[in-house]
Enzyme design. Structure first.
Site, PDB file in Angstrom:
ATOM      1  N   GLU A 115       0.836  -1.214   0.000  1.00 21.60           N
ATOM      2  CA  GLU A 115       0.000   0.000   0.000  1.00 21.60           C
ATOM      3  C   GLU A 115       0.864   1.255   0.000  1.00 21.60           C
ATOM      4  O   GLU A 115       0.524   2.250  -0.652  1.00 21.60           O
ATOM      5  CB  GLU A 115      -0.942  -0.009   1.202  1.00 21.60           C
ATOM      6  CG  GLU A 115      -1.949  -1.150   1.216  1.00 21.60           C
ATOM      7  CD  GLU A 115      -2.774  -1.214  -0.056  1.00 21.60           C
ATOM      8  OE1 GLU A 115      -3.160  -0.146  -0.589  1.00 21.60           O
ATOM      9  OE2 GLU A 115      -3.004  -2.331  -0.547  1.00 21.60           O
ATOM     10  N   ASP A 165       3.981  -4.405  -6.080  1.00 26.22           N
ATOM     11  CA  ASP A 165       4.613  -5.637  -5.589  1.00 26.22           C
ATOM     12  C   ASP A 165       6.131  -5.468  -5.546  1.00 26.22           C
ATOM     13  O   ASP A 165       6.787  -5.798  -4.544  1.00 26.22           O
ATOM     14  CB  ASP A 165       4.266  -6.820  -6.493  1.00 26.22           C
ATOM     15  CG  ASP A 165       2.798  -7.216  -6.427  1.00 26.22           C
ATOM     16  OD1 ASP A 165       2.138  -6.869  -5.429  1.00 26.22           O
ATOM     17  OD2 ASP A 165       2.324  -7.867  -7.370  1.00 26.22           O
TER      18      ASP A 165
END
Length: 476
Positions: A127, A195
């Site tokens: 996040e 990621d």
């Protein structure tokens, strides 16, 4: 349950006008990215609505733990100067989400589902990457200004639905606050970038990078269990086999590191378990856990909390002492000790214990709140007022401090000061008219000295001018 979520949300917008958010002028976002200042301003408006919602977890200890973990990750990211703030939502679903302006929320269900602190850190790192790479701003830059305004209104409308039975079904269908990210439409490229950057941040912060593919693999397996009702995180962050394979390939090239969980991870989870369901059920569940893991101090701490919640303070005290024998000293244990002493009517002992804890753990913000609470309840409101006034002068953006200061003033019968502090609390919560009303009450109270009254008058004029300007902006 996910039928026509966009149509349902759009119907909510009609009943919840955009101007209620007092959103800034975003400029020509169709031609460029949303500016950092505009993005932050939007995020501030949204987070104020969230913090007024019943689902917001107003727990300073858990919020402090998540914040410390998140800021450790943010400091290790490629953009340590990017401001981030963390909050927790009381929701059993597995979800986390980034809002405009660097606000990152996680659901209690995700905190409980993580099997290690590195797994939790991997989600926060992902996040944080969405924030530092400015994915929301890039998406908005490709759309129109009205699209971002709609997103902001949709989020607030979903939150409003929690307390309105007529729209609650729509809120559930929309996956609650975090599901608004699906309207922003994170692209596969953004997810892969989050990621990659998240893994790099995880490694740089000293966590076990295997936590990321491990957690996401477990989420993917959950798809088969949930069928069409997949975990909320998968609805807002589409997961593919290729993404997991890419994570595993990156992890294979990174240095192996076995990282133990911090005590805070276990204490936060135990406190959440102690607050779940009814007090009786929480005690029963934690008694069973402690019976099977007698040497686990966090579970014993959780049981003590559940017992206190059930009104069994004496038993809670015994369990807390058992936890002390199993663990290193911790602010989590000291805060609970103070609560138990207050519940037993031992105000002076609670104050002395928390004073000693503050000396031992000077960086614990939760102990500041706990000591102030103990002084107010335990017969030392004047000392609480002095300490809170000094602290709030350094941290004027802390709503909990203003709330406690208002209570200390009330206990002392200082009505002018009480309502002045309450005004600052309402202002931080985004309720400007309520703040003005409190200042008007403070001015009428008449028990402040010349300087206090002058400060109230000046602040009242300032906020009245701000309200007039906001109303003018809405008309144009």
């Amino acid at each position: 349950m996910m039928r026509r979520p966009l149509a349902l949300l759009l119907s909510l917008v009609l009943a919840f006008p955009v101007h209620a958010l007092d959103l800034p002028d975003l400029g020509d976002v169709a031609a460029s990215e949303l500016s950092p200042a505009a993005e932050r301003s939007i995020g501030e408006q949204i987070i104020r609505e969230i913090r007024r919602d019943a689902a917001y977890l107003d727990d300073p200890e858990i919020e402090e733990y998540v914040g410390r973990l998140g800021h450790r990750l943010a400091a290790a990211s490629g953009s340590p100067a990017q401001g981030v703030d963390f909050f927790v939502v009381r929701d059993a679903t597995l979800n986390a989400f980034a809002l405009p302006g660097g606000y990152i929320g996680i659901h209690t269900g995700l905190l409980l589902a993580a099997q290690s602190e590195s797994e939790l850190a991997s989600v926060l790192g992902h996040e944080i990457a969405h924030v530092t790479q400015r994915h929301i701003a890039q998406i908005v830059g490709k759309q129109s200004q009205s699209a971002m305004l709609m997103v902001a209104s949709l989020l607030v409308a979903v939150l409003a639905a929690r307390s309105n039975s007529q729209v609650s079904e729509a809120a559930i269908a929309a996956g609650q606050a975090g599901a608004i990210q699906s309207q922003l439409g994170y692209t596969r490229a953004f997810e892969r970038e989050a990621d990659r950057v998240g893994l790099e941040t995880l490694e740089a912060a000293g966590f076990d990078v295997r936590g990321m593919p491990g957690f996401f693999e477990r989420l993917q397996r959950a798809i088969r269990v949930y069928e069409n009702n997949a975990p909320a995180y998968l609805r807002t962050h589409p997961l593919t086999t290729e993404r997991i394979a890419d994570m595993e390939n990156r992890v294979a090239s990174m240095r192996y590191r076995q990282v133990p969980d911090s005590p805070g991870f276990a204490y936060a989870r135990a406190k959440l378990r102690a607050g779940n369901g009814s007090a009786t059920d929480a005690v029963r569940e934690l008694e069973d856990q402690v019976a099977r893991h007698a040497q686990d101090p966090a579970l014993t701490y959780g049981l003590a909390r559940a017992l206190l919640r059930a009104g069994r303070a004496e038993e809670a005290a015994q369990r807390l002492e058992a936890a002390r024998t199993l663990a290193e000293p911790s602010p989590w244990l000291e805060t609970l000790a103070g609560e138990i002493r207050l519940a037993r009517g031992e105000g002076a002992a609670a104050i002395r214990g928390l004073e000693a804890a503050r000396e031992r753990f000077p960086d614990s913000r939760s102990l500041i709140y706990a000591l102030a609470e103990a002084r107010i309840v335990g017969g030392e409101p004047a000392q609480a007022e002095r300490e809170l006034r000094q602290t709030v002068a350094r941290r004027s953006d802390d709503a909990r401090l203003w709330r406690l200061l208002s209570r200390a003033n009330a206990a002392l019968g200082q009505r002018t000061a009480q309502h002045r502090a309450q005004a600052e609390l309402y202002l931080l919560q985004g309720s400007l008219p309520a703040a003005i009303e409190q200042l008007e009450i403070a001015r009428r109270a008449g028990d402040g000295d010349f300087y206090a009254q002058s400060a109230v008058d000046a602040r009242l004029r300032e906020l009245q001018q701000r309200l007039r300007e906001e109303r003018r902006e809405r008309l144009h």
